[in-house]
Design a protein around this motif. Structure first.
Motif, PDB file in Angstrom:
ATOM      1  N   UNK A 200       1.333  -1.337  -0.016  1.00 44.19           N
ATOM      2  CA  UNK A 200      -0.045   0.107   0.260  1.00 44.19           C
ATOM      3  C   UNK A 200       0.735   1.322   0.187  1.00 44.19           C
ATOM      4  N   UNK A 201       0.425   2.215  -0.626  1.00 46.44           N
ATOM      5  CA  UNK A 201       1.014   3.469  -1.217  1.00 46.44           C
ATOM      6  C   UNK A 201       0.318   4.499  -0.319  1.00 46.44           C
ATOM      7  N   UNK A 202       0.882   5.411   1.139  1.00 47.34           N
ATOM      8  CA  UNK A 202       0.154   6.412   1.380  1.00 47.34           C
ATOM      9  C   UNK A 202       0.889   7.718   1.673  1.00 47.34           C
ATOM     10  N   UNK A 233      -3.721  15.147   8.309  1.00 49.24           N
ATOM     11  CA  UNK A 233      -2.217  13.863   8.922  1.00 49.24           C
ATOM     12  C   UNK A 233      -3.305  12.222   8.593  1.00 49.24           C
ATOM     13  N   UNK A 234      -2.584  11.903   9.244  1.00 49.15           N
ATOM     14  CA  UNK A 234      -3.126  10.560   9.338  1.00 49.15           C
ATOM     15  C   UNK A 234      -1.978   9.552  10.754  1.00 49.15           C
ATOM     16  N   UNK A 235      -2.832   8.975  11.016  1.00 49.36           N
ATOM     17  CA  UNK A 235      -2.592   7.516  11.715  1.00 49.36           C
ATOM     18  C   UNK A 235      -2.579   6.134  11.688  1.00 49.36           C
ATOM     19  N   UNK A 236      -1.809   5.520  12.402  1.00 44.61           N
ATOM     20  CA  UNK A 236      -1.402   4.671  12.596  1.00 44.61           C
ATOM     21  C   UNK A 236      -1.876   3.518  13.409  1.00 44.61           C
ATOM     22  N   UNK A 237      -3.110   2.181  14.601  1.00 46.33           N
ATOM     23  CA  UNK A 237      -2.995   1.733  14.833  1.00 46.33           C
ATOM     24  C   UNK A 237      -2.551   0.003  14.702  1.00 46.33           C
ATOM     25  N   UNK A 238      -1.693  -0.208  15.081  1.00 41.90           N
ATOM     26  CA  UNK A 238      -1.082  -1.425  14.892  1.00 41.90           C
ATOM     27  C   UNK A 238      -0.985  -2.366  16.282  1.00 41.90           C
ATOM     28  N   UNK A 239      -1.000  -3.603  15.844  1.00 37.21           N
ATOM     29  CA  UNK A 239      -1.515  -4.789  16.295  1.00 37.21           C
ATOM     30  C   UNK A 239      -0.676  -5.830  15.842  1.00 37.21           C
ATOM     31  N   UNK A 244      -4.251  -0.273  11.022  1.00 35.78           N
ATOM     32  CA  UNK A 244      -5.590   0.394  10.695  1.00 35.78           C
ATOM     33  C   UNK A 244      -4.553   1.719  10.489  1.00 35.78           C
ATOM     34  N   UNK A 245      -4.874   2.449   9.599  1.00 32.88           N
ATOM     35  CA  UNK A 245      -4.225   3.678   9.089  1.00 32.88           C
ATOM     36  C   UNK A 245      -5.480   4.447   8.241  1.00 32.88           C
ATOM     37  N   UNK A 246      -5.948   5.551   9.436  1.00 35.36           N
ATOM     38  CA  UNK A 246      -6.607   6.536   9.495  1.00 35.36           C
ATOM     39  C   UNK A 246      -6.188   8.070   8.676  1.00 35.36           C
ATOM     40  N   UNK A 259      -7.289  -0.718   6.166  1.00 34.75           N
ATOM     41  CA  UNK A 259      -6.898  -1.842   7.649  1.00 34.75           C
ATOM     42  C   UNK A 259      -5.814  -3.069   6.212  1.00 34.75           C
ATOM     43  N   UNK A 260      -4.545  -3.395   7.079  1.00 38.21           N
ATOM     44  CA  UNK A 260      -4.274  -4.315   6.510  1.00 38.21           C
ATOM     45  C   UNK A 260      -4.403  -5.063   7.680  1.00 38.21           C
ATOM     46  N   UNK A 261      -4.521  -7.073   7.319  1.00 37.13           N
ATOM     47  CA  UNK A 261      -4.939  -7.877   8.154  1.00 37.13           C
ATOM     48  C   UNK A 261      -3.862  -8.814   7.890  1.00 37.13           C
ATOM     49  N   UNK A 262      -3.295  -9.517   8.336  1.00 37.32           N
ATOM     50  CA  UNK A 262      -2.460 -10.608   8.331  1.00 37.32           C
ATOM     51  C   UNK A 262      -2.258 -11.136   8.937  1.00 37.32           C
TER      52      UNK A 262
END
Length: 268
Positions: A200-202, A233-239, A244-246, A259-262
């Motif tokens: 993904x390109x952000x 602006x953006x934020x990233x929540x990472x588990x 999840x990118x807002x 969101x990106x899931x793996x």
């Protein structure tokens, strides 16, 4: 930004370059450092570590000044390096790349002077950057790999694709299963996918000089998932298993989310 930072209880902040407009800093004592950084980002939630890369406008000034430990003594939250790695957690590594020296046009621009100290000879510098990045990505055991640079690889904004990065950097990202490439340079917010890769390109370049009214995309229109020609602006929540990118406007209103899931790494 400060309100969102407090709401999310953020861990750190990333700047995607062009930290000081229009021509970087003149030196370590340039008042622009305080005027454009220390005195601007005063919210309590933003008094965390900032990780910054150099943009092309930063190279038009004294690039070494931004890299100096002296600025970190002035403001402990400031950290700017050329290329580096942040092991943010066991689940994610951030790889910061100095992209400005990749662009040929900056070395032949008659209207601007660039501070190439520490970069020349250029070919060796670029070879080392790519070699070190490839090795670091291969050695990473994190479930998530995120690369940050100033210049675009894929963009519908005014600068569009950076051909040199498409040719030299993109293959390394794809070969090493990088999940996100985050950049600035274009003064907009955008989310672009690729038909030939899960990457993904952000673009998070909405800090200033937005509202240009330009949109250029000559590829599959379905690849552009979001484009906002404005400030934000953006934020990233990472588990361990999800990012999840807002995307926010300057009032903190969510404009786009994905969101990106793996699956987690298998334990053998």
């Amino acid at each position: 930004m400060g309100l969102i930072g407090a709401k999310l209880d953020i861990d750190f902040i990333i700047s995607t370059g062009d930290n000081f407009y229009d021509s970087g800093l003149t030196g370590e004592n340039d008042p622009a450092f305080e005027e454009s950084f220390t005195n601007i980002y005063t919210a309590p939630s933003l008094q965390k570590q900032w990780y910054s890369v150099l943009g092309n406008h930063d190279y038009r000034g004294n690039a070494l000044a931004q890299l100096s430990p002296f600025l970190r003594e002035k403001d402990s939250k400031w950290l700017c390096l050329r290329s580096f790695i942040v092991n943010a957690a066991e689940t994610v590594d951030f790889f910061f790349v100095d992209t400005t020296p990749f662009q040929d046009k900056y070395f032949s621009d008659p209207d601007q002077n660039y501070d190439w100290r520490g970069v020349l000879p250029r070919e060796k510098y670029l070879t080392d950057v790519l070699k070190d990045l490839d090795l670091a990505l291969k050695e990473s055991t994190s479930n998530w790999k995120i690369v940050v640079g100033h210049h675009t690889i894929k963009s519908a904004g005014s600068h569009g694709e950076t051909l040199e990065l498409v040719q030299k950097l993109l293959p390394i990202l794809q070969a090493n299963n990088v999940d996100l490439y985050i950049n600035g340079h274009d003064h907009c917010l955008e989310h672009i996918t690729s038909s030939d890769s899960p990457l993904h390109f952000v673009t998070s370049g909405g800090g200033s000089k937005a509202w240009r009214g330009e949109y250029h995309w000559m590829h599959d229109p379905n690849e552009v998932k979001f484009y906002y020609d404005g400030q934000g602006f953006i934020s990233l929540e990472i588990t361990e298993s999800e990012i999840v990118i807002f995307f926010y406007d300057i009032d903190g209103i969510v404009l786009h989310k994905f969101n990106v899931v793996k699956p987690l790494h298998a334990v053998l």
